[in-house]
Scaffold this motif. Structure first.
Motif, PDB file in Angstrom:
ATOM      1  N   THR A 125       0.800  -1.221   0.000  1.00  0.00           N
ATOM      2  CA  THR A 125       0.000   0.000   0.000  1.00  0.00           C
ATOM      3  C   THR A 125       0.830   1.267   0.000  1.00  0.00           C
ATOM      4  O   THR A 125       0.293   2.357   0.140  1.00  0.00           O
ATOM      5  N   GLY A 126       2.133   1.161  -0.147  1.00  0.00           N
ATOM      6  CA  GLY A 126       2.984   2.334  -0.208  1.00  0.00           C
ATOM      7  C   GLY A 126       4.412   1.960  -0.505  1.00  0.00           C
ATOM      8  O   GLY A 126       4.837   0.825  -0.242  1.00  0.00           O
ATOM      9  N   CYS A 127       5.167   2.898  -1.063  1.00  0.00           N
ATOM     10  CA  CYS A 127       6.577   2.643  -1.393  1.00  0.00           C
ATOM     11  C   CYS A 127       7.369   2.249  -0.154  1.00  0.00           C
ATOM     12  O   CYS A 127       8.255   1.387  -0.211  1.00  0.00           O
ATOM     13  N   GLY A 128       7.052   2.903   0.971  1.00  0.00           N
ATOM     14  CA  GLY A 128       7.775   2.624   2.200  1.00  0.00           C
ATOM     15  C   GLY A 128       7.500   1.258   2.785  1.00  0.00           C
ATOM     16  O   GLY A 128       8.227   0.808   3.674  1.00  0.00           O
ATOM     17  N   SER A 129       6.456   0.580   2.311  1.00  0.00           N
ATOM     18  CA  SER A 129       6.211  -0.784   2.776  1.00  0.00           C
ATOM     19  C   SER A 129       7.300  -1.731   2.315  1.00  0.00           C
ATOM     20  O   SER A 129       7.652  -2.685   3.010  1.00  0.00           O
ATOM     21  N   CYS A 130       7.816  -1.480   1.115  1.00  0.00           N
ATOM     22  CA  CYS A 130       8.832  -2.362   0.533  1.00  0.00           C
ATOM     23  C   CYS A 130      10.245  -1.847   0.777  1.00  0.00           C
ATOM     24  O   CYS A 130      11.163  -2.631   1.028  1.00  0.00           O
ATOM     25  N   HIS A 131      10.422  -0.547   0.659  1.00  0.00           N
ATOM     26  CA  HIS A 131      11.759   0.053   0.726  1.00  0.00           C
ATOM     27  C   HIS A 131      11.926   0.761   2.065  1.00  0.00           C
ATOM     28  O   HIS A 131      11.754   1.974   2.164  1.00  0.00           O
ATOM     29  N   ALA A 132      12.243   0.002   3.111  1.00  0.00           N
ATOM     30  CA  ALA A 132      12.244   0.571   4.465  1.00  0.00           C
ATOM     31  C   ALA A 132      13.462   0.238   5.300  1.00  0.00           C
ATOM     32  O   ALA A 132      13.617   0.786   6.392  1.00  0.00           O
ATOM     33  N   GLN A 133      14.339  -0.636   4.852  1.00  0.00           N
ATOM     34  CA  GLN A 133      15.470  -1.072   5.655  1.00  0.00           C
ATOM     35  C   GLN A 133      16.786  -0.642   5.009  1.00  0.00           C
ATOM     36  O   GLN A 133      17.035  -0.976   3.857  1.00  0.00           O
ATOM     37  N   PRO A 134      17.631   0.119   5.697  1.00  0.00           N
ATOM     38  CA  PRO A 134      17.526   0.583   7.088  1.00  0.00           C
ATOM     39  C   PRO A 134      16.728   1.872   7.232  1.00  0.00           C
ATOM     40  O   PRO A 134      16.524   2.351   8.341  1.00  0.00           O
ATOM     41  N   ALA A 135      16.283   2.453   6.102  1.00  0.00           N
ATOM     42  CA  ALA A 135      15.488   3.668   6.104  1.00  0.00           C
ATOM     43  C   ALA A 135      14.687   3.680   4.812  1.00  0.00           C
ATOM     44  O   ALA A 135      14.860   2.829   3.946  1.00  0.00           O
ATOM     45  N   ILE A 136      13.782   4.652   4.682  1.00  0.00           N
ATOM     46  CA  ILE A 136      13.016   4.785   3.454  1.00  0.00           C
ATOM     47  C   ILE A 136      13.972   4.889   2.259  1.00  0.00           C
ATOM     48  O   ILE A 136      14.989   5.585   2.318  1.00  0.00           O
ATOM     49  N   LEU A 137      13.652   4.182   1.201  1.00  0.00           N
ATOM     50  CA  LEU A 137      14.444   3.975  -0.023  1.00  0.00           C
ATOM     51  C   LEU A 137      15.367   2.760   0.091  1.00  0.00           C
ATOM     52  O   LEU A 137      16.062   2.429  -0.863  1.00  0.00           O
ATOM     53  N   GLY A 138      15.355   2.086   1.226  1.00  0.00           N
ATOM     54  CA  GLY A 138      16.201   0.916   1.385  1.00  0.00           C
ATOM     55  C   GLY A 138      15.565  -0.323   0.780  1.00  0.00           C
ATOM     56  O   GLY A 138      14.797  -0.257  -0.180  1.00  0.00           O
ATOM     57  N   SER A 139      15.874  -1.475   1.355  1.00  0.00           N
ATOM     58  CA  SER A 139      15.358  -2.743   0.853  1.00  0.00           C
ATOM     59  C   SER A 139      14.283  -3.269   1.808  1.00  0.00           C
ATOM     60  O   SER A 139      13.715  -2.513   2.595  1.00  0.00           O
ATOM     61  N   SER A 140      14.022  -4.566   1.739  1.00  0.00           N
ATOM     62  CA  SER A 140      12.927  -5.144   2.505  1.00  0.00           C
ATOM     63  C   SER A 140      13.129  -5.013   4.006  1.00  0.00           C
ATOM     64  O   SER A 140      14.197  -5.336   4.527  1.00  0.00           O
ATOM     65  N   PRO A 141      12.098  -4.567   4.723  1.00  0.00           N
ATOM     66  CA  PRO A 141      12.174  -4.584   6.184  1.00  0.00           C
ATOM     67  C   PRO A 141      12.027  -6.004   6.707  1.00  0.00           C
ATOM     68  O   PRO A 141      11.738  -6.942   5.960  1.00  0.00           O
ATOM     69  N   GLY A 142      12.245  -6.142   7.987  1.00  0.00           N
ATOM     70  CA  GLY A 142      12.113  -7.441   8.639  1.00  0.00           C
ATOM     71  C   GLY A 142      11.900  -7.242  10.117  1.00  0.00           C
ATOM     72  O   GLY A 142      11.668  -6.116  10.581  1.00  0.00           O
ATOM     73  N   GLY A 167      25.937  -0.387   1.079  1.00  0.00           N
ATOM     74  CA  GLY A 167      24.852  -0.546   2.039  1.00  0.00           C
ATOM     75  C   GLY A 167      24.514  -1.976   2.394  1.00  0.00           C
ATOM     76  O   GLY A 167      23.588  -2.224   3.172  1.00  0.00           O
ATOM     77  N   VAL A 168      25.275  -2.959   1.852  1.00  0.00           N
ATOM     78  CA  VAL A 168      24.895  -4.361   2.079  1.00  0.00           C
ATOM     79  C   VAL A 168      24.964  -4.750   3.551  1.00  0.00           C
ATOM     80  O   VAL A 168      24.229  -5.626   4.013  1.00  0.00           O
ATOM     81  N   GLY A 169      25.809  -4.080   4.316  1.00  0.00           N
ATOM     82  CA  GLY A 169      25.941  -4.404   5.734  1.00  0.00           C
ATOM     83  C   GLY A 169      24.707  -4.082   6.550  1.00  0.00           C
ATOM     84  O   GLY A 169      24.573  -4.547   7.685  1.00  0.00           O
ATOM     85  N   GLN A 170      23.770  -3.298   5.987  1.00  0.00           N
ATOM     86  CA  GLN A 170      22.560  -2.932   6.718  1.00  0.00           C
ATOM     87  C   GLN A 170      21.312  -3.636   6.174  1.00  0.00           C
ATOM     88  O   GLN A 170      20.202  -3.329   6.586  1.00  0.00           O
ATOM     89  N   ARG A 171      21.508  -4.567   5.269  1.00  0.00           N
ATOM     90  CA  ARG A 171      20.364  -5.315   4.749  1.00  0.00           C
ATOM     91  C   ARG A 171      20.089  -6.533   5.617  1.00  0.00           C
ATOM     92  O   ARG A 171      20.994  -7.084   6.248  1.00  0.00           O
ATOM     93  N   LEU A 172      18.838  -6.960   5.599  1.00  0.00           N
ATOM     94  CA  LEU A 172      18.427  -8.120   6.386  1.00  0.00           C
ATOM     95  C   LEU A 172      18.293  -9.378   5.538  1.00  0.00           C
ATOM     96  O   LEU A 172      18.408 -10.486   6.051  1.00  0.00           O
ATOM     97  N   PHE A 173      18.017  -9.208   4.245  1.00  0.00           N
ATOM     98  CA  PHE A 173      17.810 -10.336   3.341  1.00  0.00           C
ATOM     99  C   PHE A 173      18.697 -10.175   2.115  1.00  0.00           C
ATOM    100  O   PHE A 173      18.897  -9.063   1.632  1.00  0.00           O
ATOM    101  N   PHE A 174      19.182 -11.305   1.612  1.00  0.00           N
ATOM    102  CA  PHE A 174      20.132 -11.281   0.498  1.00  0.00           C
ATOM    103  C   PHE A 174      19.648 -12.157  -0.651  1.00  0.00           C
ATOM    104  O   PHE A 174      18.800 -13.040  -0.478  1.00  0.00           O
ATOM    105  N   LEU A 175      20.227 -11.901  -1.815  1.00  0.00           N
ATOM    106  CA  LEU A 175      19.905 -12.557  -3.078  1.00  0.00           C
ATOM    107  C   LEU A 175      18.550 -12.055  -3.600  1.00  0.00           C
ATOM    108  O   LEU A 175      17.782 -11.420  -2.871  1.00  0.00           O
ATOM    109  N   HIS A 176      18.281 -12.320  -4.860  1.00  0.00           N
ATOM    110  CA  HIS A 176      17.131 -11.696  -5.514  1.00  0.00           C
ATOM    111  C   HIS A 176      15.797 -12.066  -4.877  1.00  0.00           C
ATOM    112  O   HIS A 176      14.846 -11.290  -4.930  1.00  0.00           O
TER     113      HIS A 176
END
Length: 379
Positions: free
Chosen positions: A21-38, A324-333
């Motif tokens: 329902t919003g861009c920030g739902s998907c791109h939130a880790q570690p901040a808005i514009l990032g990758s998947s939250p967890g 920024g890979v050190g701040q991601r929670l999930f890896f690979l496509h």
């Protein structure tokens, strides 16, 4: 950003089918514009925002969307007649929502498609610093790919670019570099992920009678929308965002960087590129460090998803930028891994251009391997 769907003036309204329902739902880790939250993401109140996106309707949560797992989109490899599909099939729809009376769109039968091994997943790509990437000339990328040809040949590393079918220029965005520009990337995401029609993609994807409530395109430059497109605002956010800032180097991470180059990781994850002139402030003639060549490489049968996009074949993926890979929670496509060491090992399988590099990594001493991992976590 677009929490409901009903007739209204402006840029609002979900489409009949959606993943979030919003861009920030998907791109939130570690901040808005990032990758998947967890579960460990401070930016989102719940572990996986897709669970909340399904509420208020008759949606069934697909089994691959879990509280502790990544935000995902689902693509089907084949159509029912066996021809290639590859497109996104929305997880949720409006059926049963109070603000969507009369909509009877059915969810895809994910259970049956999973049983048929016909579903692959993608997680959100980080969006920081993409103005620098967008402003990098094709000639720079081609020269970079051609550099160190002897070393690459020794390690059986090749690579090629995904190209626009219209002008033959390099596409750089998306897991398979399938999107030519940030505008196309944003317009497609609005339409595919949230069902929001826009000036880039003005047609409703699931235009089922009884499920279309808004005048199209929902997000536009029209006077009714105040003359401002949310897609354009999103493009500006990506274009003008700063790249991730690495932590200050230490003796350990400097050694890790040396091992990163020694085993051959740097031959695809290129450290340094330079932008061209730009009308936009702050991105002209900038030397930046994405740790990517933005080329396609064969990743072998283990990571192959069976989907072709542009010239990218079933096992080809764009080199994932490591900044920024050190701040991601999930890896690979597809988000299958939460551990960098495991993610490295996943690249080794029949047909992968990374096989010899992974073998060299495995030949390092435990201390050298740890230094390389610490270097990656510092980016």
């Amino acid at each position: 950003m677009f929490p409901i769907s009903h007739p209204e003036v402006g840029n609002g309204g979900l489409g009949p089918g959606f993943n979030a329902t919003g861009c920030g739902s998907c791109h939130a880790q570690p901040a808005i514009l990032g990758s998947s939250p967890g579960p460990n993401s401070p930016q989102v109140p719940q572990p996986n925002p897709q669970l909340a996106a399904a509420m208020g309707a008759t949606n069934i949560i697909p089994p691959f969307i879990t509280a502790s797992g990544p935000v995902r989109e689902a693509r089907f490899i084949h159509n029912p007649d066996g021809t290639p599909d590859g497109g996104v099939h929305n997880l949720f729809n409006l059926t049963g929502r109070m603000d969507a009376p009369g909509c009877s769109l059915a969810q895809p039968d994910f259970k049956a498609q999973l049983a048929a091994n016909n579903v692959i997943f993608r997680i959100p790509t980080p969006l920081f610093g993409l103005g620098l990437v967008d402003n990098t000339l094709d000639s720079v990328l081609k020269a970079n790919l051609a550099d160190q040809a002897d070393r690459k040949a020794d390690l059986e590393i090749r690579g090629r670019f995904n190209l626009s079918g219209n002008d033959g220029t390099i596409s750089k965005f998306g897991w398979k570099a399938q999107n030519k520009s940030l505008t196309l990337f944003a317009g497609e995401a609005y339409n595919v992920e949230m069902g929001i029609t826009n000036d880039v993609m003005p047609n409703e994807r699931n235009g089922v009678s009884g499920c279309v409530f808004n005048a199209l395109p929902e997000d536009s430059h029209s006077a009714a929308a105040g003359g401002v497109s949310d897609v354009d605002a999103f493009v500006d956010a990506m274009r003008l965002s700063a790249p991730p800032t690495p932590v200050p180097p230490t003796a350990d991470t400097i050694e890790g960087n040396r091992q990163f180059d020694r085993v051959g990781c740097s031959l695809c994850h290129s450290e340094t590129l330079t932008t061209a002139q730009s009308l936009f402030t702050g991105i002209s003639n900038v030397t930046y460090h994405p740790f990517s060549d933005f080329a396609l490489h064969h990743m072998g049968e283990n990571l192959a998803d069976g989907v072709s996009q542009g010239v990218a074949g079933p096992d080809e993926f764009r080199t994932a930028p490591l900044w920024g890979v050190g701040q991601r929670l999930f890896f690979l496509h597809d988000g299958r891994s939460t551990d960098l060491l495991d993610a490295i090992q996943q690249y080794r399988s029949r047909g992968s251009e990374a096989n010899r590099v992974v073998r060299r990594f495995n030949e390092l001493t435990p201390r050298q391997q740890q230094a390389l991992l610490d270097f990656l976590r510092s980016l």
